[in-house]
Design a protein around this motif. Structure first.
Motif, PDB file in Angstrom:
ATOM      1  N   TYR A   3       0.860  -1.164  -0.015  1.00  0.00           N
ATOM      2  CA  TYR A   3       0.122   0.051  -0.174  1.00  0.00           C
ATOM      3  C   TYR A   3       0.889   1.266  -0.074  1.00  0.00           C
ATOM      4  CZ  TYR A   3       0.942   0.412   5.028  1.00  0.00           C
ATOM      5  OH  TYR A   3       1.474   0.324   6.037  1.00  0.00           O
ATOM      6  N   ASP A   4       0.477   2.537  -0.419  1.00  0.00           N
ATOM      7  CA  ASP A   4       1.030   3.536  -0.809  1.00  0.00           C
ATOM      8  C   ASP A   4       0.859   4.404   0.632  1.00  0.00           C
ATOM      9  OD1 ASP A   4       2.357   5.908  -1.242  1.00  0.00           O
ATOM     10  OD2 ASP A   4       1.101   6.330  -3.168  1.00  0.00           O
ATOM     11  N   SER A   6       2.621   6.805   2.151  1.00  0.00           N
ATOM     12  CA  SER A   6       2.680   8.324   2.098  1.00  0.00           C
ATOM     13  C   SER A   6       1.394   8.949   1.583  1.00  0.00           C
ATOM     14  CB  SER A   6       3.879   8.654   1.108  1.00  0.00           C
ATOM     15  OG  SER A   6       3.676   8.306  -0.181  1.00  0.00           O
ATOM     16  N   LYS A   7       0.599   8.262   0.671  1.00  0.00           N
ATOM     17  CA  LYS A   7      -0.494   8.802   0.244  1.00  0.00           C
ATOM     18  C   LYS A   7      -1.644   8.793   1.170  1.00  0.00           C
ATOM     19  CE  LYS A   7      -0.982   8.820  -4.428  1.00  0.00           C
ATOM     20  NZ  LYS A   7      -1.242   7.891  -5.676  1.00  0.00           N
ATOM     21  N   ILE A   8      -1.867   7.347   1.737  1.00  0.00           N
ATOM     22  CA  ILE A   8      -3.006   7.364   2.549  1.00  0.00           C
ATOM     23  C   ILE A   8      -2.748   8.093   4.006  1.00  0.00           C
ATOM     24  CG2 ILE A   8      -3.526   5.317   1.488  1.00  0.00           C
ATOM     25  CD1 ILE A   8      -3.045   3.879   4.181  1.00  0.00           C
ATOM     26  N   GLU A   9      -1.628   8.195   4.471  1.00  0.00           N
ATOM     27  CA  GLU A   9      -1.272   8.645   5.807  1.00  0.00           C
ATOM     28  C   GLU A   9      -1.601  10.212   5.768  1.00  0.00           C
ATOM     29  OE1 GLU A   9       2.597   7.304   7.155  1.00  0.00           O
ATOM     30  OE2 GLU A   9       1.655   5.401   7.515  1.00  0.00           O
ATOM     31  N   LYS A  10      -1.286  10.823   4.703  1.00  0.00           N
ATOM     32  CA  LYS A  10      -1.375  12.322   4.452  1.00  0.00           C
ATOM     33  C   LYS A  10      -3.097  12.462   4.522  1.00  0.00           C
ATOM     34  CE  LYS A  10      -0.188  16.563   3.583  1.00  0.00           C
ATOM     35  NZ  LYS A  10      -1.620  17.220   3.768  1.00  0.00           N
ATOM     36  N   LYS A  11      -3.727  11.583   3.696  1.00  0.00           N
ATOM     37  CA  LYS A  11      -5.236  11.764   3.266  1.00  0.00           C
ATOM     38  C   LYS A  11      -5.925  11.621   4.595  1.00  0.00           C
ATOM     39  CE  LYS A  11      -8.616   8.399   1.843  1.00  0.00           C
ATOM     40  NZ  LYS A  11      -9.033   7.236   0.803  1.00  0.00           N
ATOM     41  N   ASP A  14      -5.342  14.554   7.071  1.00  0.00           N
ATOM     42  CA  ASP A  14      -6.152  15.896   6.773  1.00  0.00           C
ATOM     43  C   ASP A  14      -7.667  15.549   7.079  1.00  0.00           C
ATOM     44  OD1 ASP A  14      -3.879  16.869   5.656  1.00  0.00           O
ATOM     45  OD2 ASP A  14      -4.177  16.459   3.585  1.00  0.00           O
ATOM     46  N   ARG A 117       3.339  14.338  11.328  1.00  0.00           N
ATOM     47  CA  ARG A 117       3.450  13.264  10.365  1.00  0.00           C
ATOM     48  C   ARG A 117       3.136  11.757  10.995  1.00  0.00           C
ATOM     49  NH1 ARG A 117       8.720  12.929   7.025  1.00  0.00           N
ATOM     50  NH2 ARG A 117       7.424  11.466   5.955  1.00  0.00           N
ATOM     51  N   HIS A 711      -3.920   4.804  10.247  1.00  0.00           N
ATOM     52  CA  HIS A 711      -4.168   5.207   8.799  1.00  0.00           C
ATOM     53  C   HIS A 711      -4.584   4.215   7.969  1.00  0.00           C
ATOM     54  CE1 HIS A 711      -1.079   7.549  10.865  1.00  0.00           C
ATOM     55  NE2 HIS A 711      -1.544   8.750  10.268  1.00  0.00           N
ATOM     56  N   GLU A 715      -8.191   3.403   5.827  1.00  0.00           N
ATOM     57  CA  GLU A 715      -8.320   3.105   4.606  1.00  0.00           C
ATOM     58  C   GLU A 715      -8.970   1.803   4.249  1.00  0.00           C
ATOM     59  OE1 GLU A 715      -6.999   5.361   2.348  1.00  0.00           O
ATOM     60  OE2 GLU A 715      -7.301   4.180   0.606  1.00  0.00           O
TER      61      GLU A 715
END
Length: 804
Positions: A3-4, A6-11, A14, A117, A711, A715
């Motif tokens: 899984y990506d 960096s993308k899902i954690e930021k998402k 937010d 982060r 995270h 998801e």
RNA sequence: GCCGGUGUGGUGGAAUAGGUAGACACAAGGGACUUAAAAUCCCUCGCCCCUAAAAGCGUACCGGUUCGAGUCCGGUCACCGGCACCA
């Protein structure tokens, strides 16, 4: 399938932010009708080096608890802030030419970025920074209240002085004779210093420990720090003088064994009777010699005793009229007790050493040892002691001795504390200015409350002045002021407060961080206090915790806070050591930066590993390869989605799920995060063995895991089509009946040695279990032809057959 | 010196109202897949033993209690933390 992160954690970070799910609801707001839960972690000192993974571990514990509490329906406050006044920042600023304000802002920004982060569920609307005017205004306000009540006072004293940092340090800050900050040697210096009279709260601080849920070691350390001892004050008279030499002893029942007295070299009676002392030269020389030594040297070294006899001055034992010599010795301290002791060489090793060296009599008063060889400190029958002869119980003999002292009017029972008053000023720039004005007519006058905050003036050069003067003393416009009382010319206090000041009440400001009328609204204080759970490092359980408990108790006595104790529960996390097993430090180059871990593996992996690496309370070394194991685990969790089909339960997994829900729920509460995660790893292994699970079961799984790795769990939850965020969904429940297996494996022992295992129905009767055990093929050879002496069966556990 | 804590595989660590020691991971070795590598999957993994089974030995060391001890008791050693001539 990866899984990506960096993308899902930021998402998700937010989304949590935008939805305000982690904002604590104040009384009156919707949501505040829920039960409150106040989780507190020690706010960091924002150093230039940034955070290391140890910080992350320190916050991850209560992060898990906070997230679980929200899912259990609590209104949770989990705040974060910065303890930003202090020397490292100032020293860095001096070195680089930057202003401490700019350094602090930069460091706070860095820390905030690192924390964000990791996806902690902090209520970011409540951030406090102890260096902001809106904050330190109230630190000064509380100080003035203490001044008003006589708890903040000024006194000349020999102080621990660091020649390198050019500051006066508290005893606590100069442990071991070294400066806590720069590690140079401390020297003794006479100076007027500010004190907070924490000793007045010694009893309250001690007694308050009875009603709180602290880790036993934490309590013990605080008890030792406060150091209460019970004993008696005894007045010895000086022969031929109308003067009493007052001493403190914990063993008044050994009065008949006193053969000499010892006074601290600084004792004031020496000066008063200088005329009677024929060897005053020697006395003064000895005193000068002692003044060179730090208190550490005087008390630390297991060295040969030194001292000098007072010629021409003797004391009289009030209980038997015996005239005894007086010595000066540096093993007696002016700052503890009365600065003088009665010496009982037979039963105190220090006194024995001293007597041995100076050829003084040793009188045995407690039987049980050989006092010609060493002091006997054990219990025993009292001898050579007049009315105390025959007593064998220490408590009884002490009580009898105190009664007698009282009857004779020469002494009384009393209590002493090891804890000393708190030296509260620093000659440094980067601290809260002490809001006091020195007026030649009115003395010390507080800055009026309405003029707070007393702002830290702008300066370009803030290196400390020579001889320990505060840099603020160089600003004429700051120093020169009018007396608020008489209006005449006056001078402002130029010292600042120590770093401990701001951290002594920060947990109160979180409750109402933007209030400009008072430090916090009483209604909000009543709602949120006490802190339900406070977690931090063992290194802070004496100084910071005792200081903040003192401030809180002071505010409680003024009716300004609703609870007598600030913290209902206290736990502590262990350090993360570097990969080399050493304590992480910049100089050793073994610091692990959480940002690097997040970059490579993601926040969820970082969080999982810091909790999985070992017992939460113990120190454990960082291991890069073990981090990868946590990464594999979370990838397998992600893979669960592809094998989750349908609703309901998977029969083969039902018991495993109920067991895991129970185990994880209980382990989180006990801060046994490592075994909770291990249980989830075990469950996922079972699931992949079965090959499939239901969507309902997957939701249960990610709910359990989500406090640790939120995270990825959010998801998956979204991929399952669920609209409610996991972090506000309900914590899973389990059915106790379904956590037990129907068949159990029972061990069979012959003479206590394991010889086989048998499968039996749960709660199988003892005789059936024994019969089954005897019939087992692996067991038969061990009992054949032997006599059975005893048969023991523990249901569902073990069968042990004793044969001969 | 005093107080508190800890001592378990190659590593981090599980397991205490006394009841199958080594859960869960990491590392290592072997295998599968691959042109190859990475990743993934499968197997082995305390010691002794050529291998396997069985037996034996194993929770710092010595002793004790018990049908049974990592766990309880006594003693010893080592390490960690706190306090330290506290009267």
């Amino acid at each position: 399938m990866k899984y990506d992160f960096s993308k899902i954690e930021k998402k998700w970070q937010d989304r949590w932010d935008e939805s305000g799910v982690f904002r604590a609801k104040d009384p009156g707001e919707p949501g505040s009708e829920k039960k409150k839960f106040y989780a507190l972690v020690e706010f960091p000192y924002p150093s230039g080096a940034g955070m290391h993974v140890g910080h992350i571990k320190a916050y991850s514990g209560l992060e898990v608890i906070s997230r679980k509490r929200r899912m259990e329906g609590y209104n949770v406050m989990f705040p974060m802030g910065f303890d930003a006044f202090g020397l490292p920042t100032e020293n860095y600023a001096i070195k680089t030419g930057m202003h401490p304000r700019a350094v602090t802002d930069k460091n706070i920004e860095k820390f905030t970025g690192q924390l964000r982060r990791v996806g902690f569920s902090f209520d970011w609307s409540r951030v406090v920074d102890t260096t902001e005017e809106d904050y330190y205004r109230w630190t000064q306000w509380i100080f003035l209240k203490m001044f008003e009540k006589g708890l903040a006072f000024r006194d000349a004293a020999l102080v621990n002085y660091c020649p390198s940092c050019k500051v006066v340090l508290s005893n606590e800050d100069s442990q071991g004779g070294k400066c806590d900050i720069c590690h140079s040697d401390i020297v003794q210096k006479s100076k007027d210093v500010w004190y907070l009279r924490i000793t007045e709260y010694a009893d309250k601080l001690l007694n308050g420990l009875e009603g709180v849920d602290y880790l036993p070691q934490v309590k013990q350390q605080q008890v030792n720090w406060i150091g209460r001892s019970e004993g008696a004050f005894v007045n010895f008279s000086l022969a031929g003088k109308d003067e009493k030499l007052r001493i403190y002893t914990t063993r008044p029942d050994t009065l008949f064994g006193v053969t000499f007295m010892v006074m601290a070299p600084e004792h004031p009676l020496i000066d008063k009777y200088a005329d009677s002392i024929s060897n005053m030269d020697a006395v003064l020389a000895y005193r000068a010699e002692c003044a060179k030594k730090t208190e550490f040297e005087r008390t630390q070294l297991v060295k040969e005793k030194t001292g000098v006899k007072l010629e021409g001055l003797t004391a009289v034992n009030p209980i038997n009229g015996r005239e005894i010599p007086i010595f000066l010795a540096d093993y007696v301290m002016m700052g503890y007790g009365t600065g003088a002791i009665m010496a009982v060489p037979a039963h105190d090793q220090r006194d024995w050493d001293f007597a041995h060296k100076f050829g003084i009599d040793v009188i045995e008063v407690i039987k049980g040892g050989d006092v010609t060889v060493e002091a006997y400190t054990g219990d025993g029958e009292m001898v050579n002691s007049g009315f105390l002869n025959g007593y064998t119980n220490k408590k009884d003999s002490i009580r009898r001795a105190v009664e007698e002292l009282k009857r004779l009017g020469v002494g009384e029972g009393g209590v002493q504390f090891k804890m000393k008053d708190w030296a509260f000023n620093r000659q440094r720039y980067w601290g809260e200015p002490i809001p006091i004005i020195h007026c030649p007519h009115c003395g010390m006058v507080p800055v009026p409350y309405e003029e707070l905050p007393l702002r830290l003036p702008e300066m370009k050069e803030f290196a400390p002045g020579q001889g320990g003067e505060s840099p603020l003393a160089r600003i004429e416009s700051y120093v020169n002021c009018k007396c608020p009382k008489c209006g005449g010319d006056a001078r402002r206090e130029t010292d600042t407060m120590p770093q401990w000041a701001g951290s002594s009440w920060y947990f109160l400001r979180y409750i109402d961080p933007h209030n400009d009328k008072c430090f916090a609204d009483p209604e909000k204080l009543a709602y949120w206090l006490p802190v339900d759970w406070y977690n931090g490092g063992m290194e802070h359980v004496t100084r910071h915790m005792i200081y903040s408990r003192f401030w809180h108790k002071f505010l409680y006595d003024l009716g300004l806070v609703p609870t007598s104790e600030p913290y209902a529960k206290r736990t502590a996390q262990g350090l993360i050591l570097g990969p080399d097993g050493e304590k992480m430090s910049k100089s050793k180059g073994n610091v692990v930066d959480p940002n690097d871990v997040v970059d490579e593996y993601g926040a969820d992996v970082l969080r999982t590993y810091t909790l999985f690496m070992g017992d939460y309370a113990s120190a454990a070394p960082w291991s890069d390869s073990s981090v990868r194991g946590c990464k594999r685990f979370l990838e397998r969790v992600d893979d669960l989605f592809s094998i989750a089909k349908g609703k309901g339960v998977t029969p083969e997994l039902e018991t495993a799920f109920h067991k895991t829900v129970k185990k994880v729920s209980e382990d989180y509460e006990a801060m046994k995060f490592n075994t909770a995660i291990a249980a989830m790893m075990g469950l996922i292994n079972d699931i992949f063995e079965v090959g499939h699970l239901t969507e309902d079961e997957l939701v249960t799984f990610i709910k359990l895991l989500c406090p640790v790795a939120p995270h990825i769990c959010e998801e998956i939850n979204e991929k399952l089509g669920n609209k409610t965020m996991l972090c506000v969904s309900e914590w899973p429940t389990y059915d106790e009946a379904k956590t037990v297996d129907h068949t159990v494996e029972v061990a069979v022992q012959i003479n206590g040695k394991l010889r086989g295992t048998i499968m039996l129905p749960k709660d199988c009767p003892k005789d059936e279990a024994i019969a089954a055990a005897k019939a087992d093929v692996r067991v038969i050879p061990f009992i054949e032809g032997k006599t059975v002496i005893k048969e023991i069966a523990v249901p569902n556990k073990i069968v042990n057959i004793v044969v001969k």
